[in-house]
Design an enzyme around this catalytic site. Structure first.
Site, PDB file in Angstrom:
ATOM      1  N   LYS A  93       7.969  43.091  39.870  1.00  0.00           N
ATOM      2  CA  LYS A  93       7.590  44.347  40.511  1.00  0.00           C
ATOM      3  C   LYS A  93       7.775  44.186  42.011  1.00  0.00           C
ATOM      4  O   LYS A  93       7.138  43.337  42.643  1.00  0.00           O
ATOM      5  CB  LYS A  93       6.135  44.658  40.179  1.00  0.00           C
ATOM      6  CG  LYS A  93       5.634  45.930  40.844  1.00  0.00           C
ATOM      7  CD  LYS A  93       4.261  46.300  40.346  1.00  0.00           C
ATOM      8  CE  LYS A  93       3.732  47.506  41.104  1.00  0.00           C
ATOM      9  NZ  LYS A  93       2.374  47.860  40.687  1.00  0.00           N
ATOM     10  N   ARG A 146       1.555  46.137  50.354  1.00  0.00           N
ATOM     11  CA  ARG A 146       1.458  45.265  49.185  1.00  0.00           C
ATOM     12  C   ARG A 146       2.464  44.102  49.234  1.00  0.00           C
ATOM     13  O   ARG A 146       2.718  43.449  48.228  1.00  0.00           O
ATOM     14  CB  ARG A 146       1.689  46.075  47.911  1.00  0.00           C
ATOM     15  CG  ARG A 146       0.754  47.266  47.713  1.00  0.00           C
ATOM     16  CD  ARG A 146       0.491  47.502  46.232  1.00  0.00           C
ATOM     17  NE  ARG A 146       0.024  48.834  45.877  1.00  0.00           N
ATOM     18  CZ  ARG A 146      -1.194  49.313  46.128  1.00  0.00           C
ATOM     19  NH1 ARG A 146      -2.071  48.602  46.820  1.00  0.00           N
ATOM     20  NH2 ARG A 146      -1.527  50.531  45.714  1.00  0.00           N
ATOM     21  N   LYS A 192      10.751  46.663  37.820  1.00  0.00           N
ATOM     22  CA  LYS A 192      10.288  47.900  38.441  1.00  0.00           C
ATOM     23  C   LYS A 192      10.450  47.830  39.938  1.00  0.00           C
ATOM     24  O   LYS A 192      10.046  46.818  40.504  1.00  0.00           O
ATOM     25  CB  LYS A 192       8.808  48.068  38.088  1.00  0.00           C
ATOM     26  CG  LYS A 192       8.115  49.210  38.774  1.00  0.00           C
ATOM     27  CD  LYS A 192       6.656  49.188  38.442  1.00  0.00           C
ATOM     28  CE  LYS A 192       6.008  50.274  39.307  1.00  0.00           C
ATOM     29  NZ  LYS A 192       4.637  50.052  39.510  1.00  0.00           N
TER      30      LYS A 192
HETATM   31  C1  PBG Z   1      -0.434  50.149  40.219  1.00  0.00           C
HETATM   32  C2  PBG Z   1       0.895  50.761  39.893  1.00  0.00           C
HETATM   33  C3  PBG Z   1       1.818  51.364  40.747  1.00  0.00           C
HETATM   34  C4  PBG Z   1       2.843  51.839  39.937  1.00  0.00           C
HETATM   35  C5  PBG Z   1       2.541  51.481  38.631  1.00  0.00           C
HETATM   36  N1  PBG Z   1       1.344  50.795  38.623  1.00  0.00           N
HETATM   37  C6  PBG Z   1       1.772  51.611  42.199  1.00  0.00           C
HETATM   38  C7  PBG Z   1       1.761  50.502  43.170  1.00  0.00           C
HETATM   39  O1  PBG Z   1       1.932  49.324  42.830  1.00  0.00           O
HETATM   40  O2  PBG Z   1       1.526  50.807  44.333  1.00  0.00           O
HETATM   41  C8  PBG Z   1       4.031  52.631  40.404  1.00  0.00           C
HETATM   42  C9  PBG Z   1       4.596  53.570  39.398  1.00  0.00           C
HETATM   43  C10 PBG Z   1       5.467  54.654  39.948  1.00  0.00           C
HETATM   44  O3  PBG Z   1       5.782  54.712  41.159  1.00  0.00           O
HETATM   45  O4  PBG Z   1       5.878  55.503  39.150  1.00  0.00           O
HETATM   46  N2  PBG Z   1      -0.365  48.904  40.814  1.00  0.00           N
HETATM   47 ZN    ZN Z   2      -2.215  48.216  41.821  1.00  0.00          ZN
END
Ligand code: PBG
Ligand code: ZN
Length: 334
Positions: free
Chosen positions: A205, A227, A258
């Site tokens: 991610k 983050r 992702k």
């Molecule tokens: C929570 C999370 C996020 C997404 C999925 N789970 C946001 C982030 O990490 O800030 C993003 C999903 C999307 O943008 O469709 N951690």
């Molecule tokens: Zn989160």
């Protein structure tokens, strides 16, 4: 050019196989089936309510009643896999995301109702992360200097996953990016006899600007900072393989990359390095960018969505999480 001597010019004509729709369909290399798609939902902690999300046209935050109606009508058109995100109740956020593991929180209540009503007809996956429940908006606990604490956060992430599994979630999907969370969650589930609950790890991610619309939707933007201390650097691909292999060792059942479209090479690299089913998350910003252009008449949405789905599948995604799932099936865009 090196042409074999006995192949006369014009003898081999790739265009022969593009001549008609039936021929093209017969030799098509990639097909997207409804079973591969996962539709995300944002669920309110209340039974009632329906709130539009400005940055995601067509997607709403739903109370449980509206959610059940939506899941039912989606299932009728073939959307049978859902990914549930919860919102915290009024005044419920705190530094350690206490509400995240509440069995009466938005997610466990919604999961219970979906499973009660649809049973095996709908597969329920839940997102496991603290950011929608912490008052500071980070995905783990913070120290006094505002740095995210890895190991202390694992306990609450595990408690959250257990609450979801006990409510009946088929799959839990940790998205926090703390090191060691897949192993911690697997142990926590197994200790409580929840050995059948699968883990779909957000293994790879990236720290991405494409999550912007989601953070409006889930009210989960960090108050201070960003983050980058826990999500990955968009410049890296070998590190993606490292993360994926670690999750395999820790006991993940499925892996994820992702975002998806800006990381097709990463999908391919992870696919080749592992043997687990691989999901691609076509994230909020990727959805909203297409939507915005389509709403202005600048892009043909049906064709762009189809192309994007093919791209993710070609790259190696077995499963695709997309906010376009409903429209793609309803409108026959596949
Ligand atoms: C929570 C999370 C996020 C997404 C999925 N789970 C946001 C982030 O990490 O800030 C993003 C999903 C999307 O943008 O469709 N951690
Ligand atoms: Zn989160």
């Amino acid at each position: 050019m090196n042409r074999p001597i006995d192949v006369a010019p014009g003898r081999i004509r790739p265009r022969r196989l593009r001549r008609g729709a039936l021929l093209r369909a017969m030799v098509r290399e990639t097909r997207i089936a409804p079973e591969q798609l996962i539709m995300p939902h944002f669920v309110l902690p209340s039974a009632n309510g329906r709130q539009a999300i400005d940055s995601m046209p067509g997607i709403e935050r739903l109370g449980r009643d509206a959610l059940l109606e939506q899941v039912e009508s989606d299932a009728e058109i073939g959307v049978r896999n859902v990914l549930i995100f919860g919102l915290a109740g009024e005044g419920e956020k705190d530094p350690v995301a206490g509400a995240a593991s509440d069995p009466k929180g938005a997610v466990p209540l919604a999961v219970k109702e979906i499973k009660k009503r649809f049973g095996e007809d709908v597969l329920v996956i839940t997102d496991v992360c603290l950011c929608a429940y912490t008052d500071h908006g980070h995905c783990g606990f913070l120290d006094d200097a505002g740095r995210v604490l890895n190991d202390p956060s694992l306990e609450q992430l595990t408690a959250m996953a257990v609450a979801h599994a006990e409510a009946g979630a088929d799959v839990v999907a940790p998205s926090d990016m703390m090191d060691g969370r897949v192993a911690a969650i697997r142990d926590g589930l197994d200790d409580r006899g929840l050995t059948e609950t699968a883990i779909l790890s957000y293994s790879v991610k990236y720290a991405s600007a494409y999550y912007g619309p989601f953070r409006d939707a889930a009210d989960s933007a960090p108050g201070k900072g960003d983050r980058q201390g826990y999500q990955m650097d968009s410049a890296n691909v070998r590190e993606a393989v490292k993360e994926a292999l670690l999750d395999v060792q820790e006991g993940a059942d499925m892996l994820m990359v992702k975002p998806a479209l800006a990381y097709l090479d990463v999908i391919r690299a992870v696919k080749e390095a592992t043997a687990l089913p691989l999901a691609a998350y076509n994230v909020s910003g990727e959805f909203s960018a297409v939507k915005a252009a389509a709403l202005r008449g600048w892009l043909d949405e049906a064709r762009v969505v189809r192309e994007n789905l093919h791209a993710m599948a070609r790259a190696g995604a077995d499963v695709i999480i997309t906010y376009h799932a409903r429209e793609a099936l309803r409108e026959g865009w596949l």
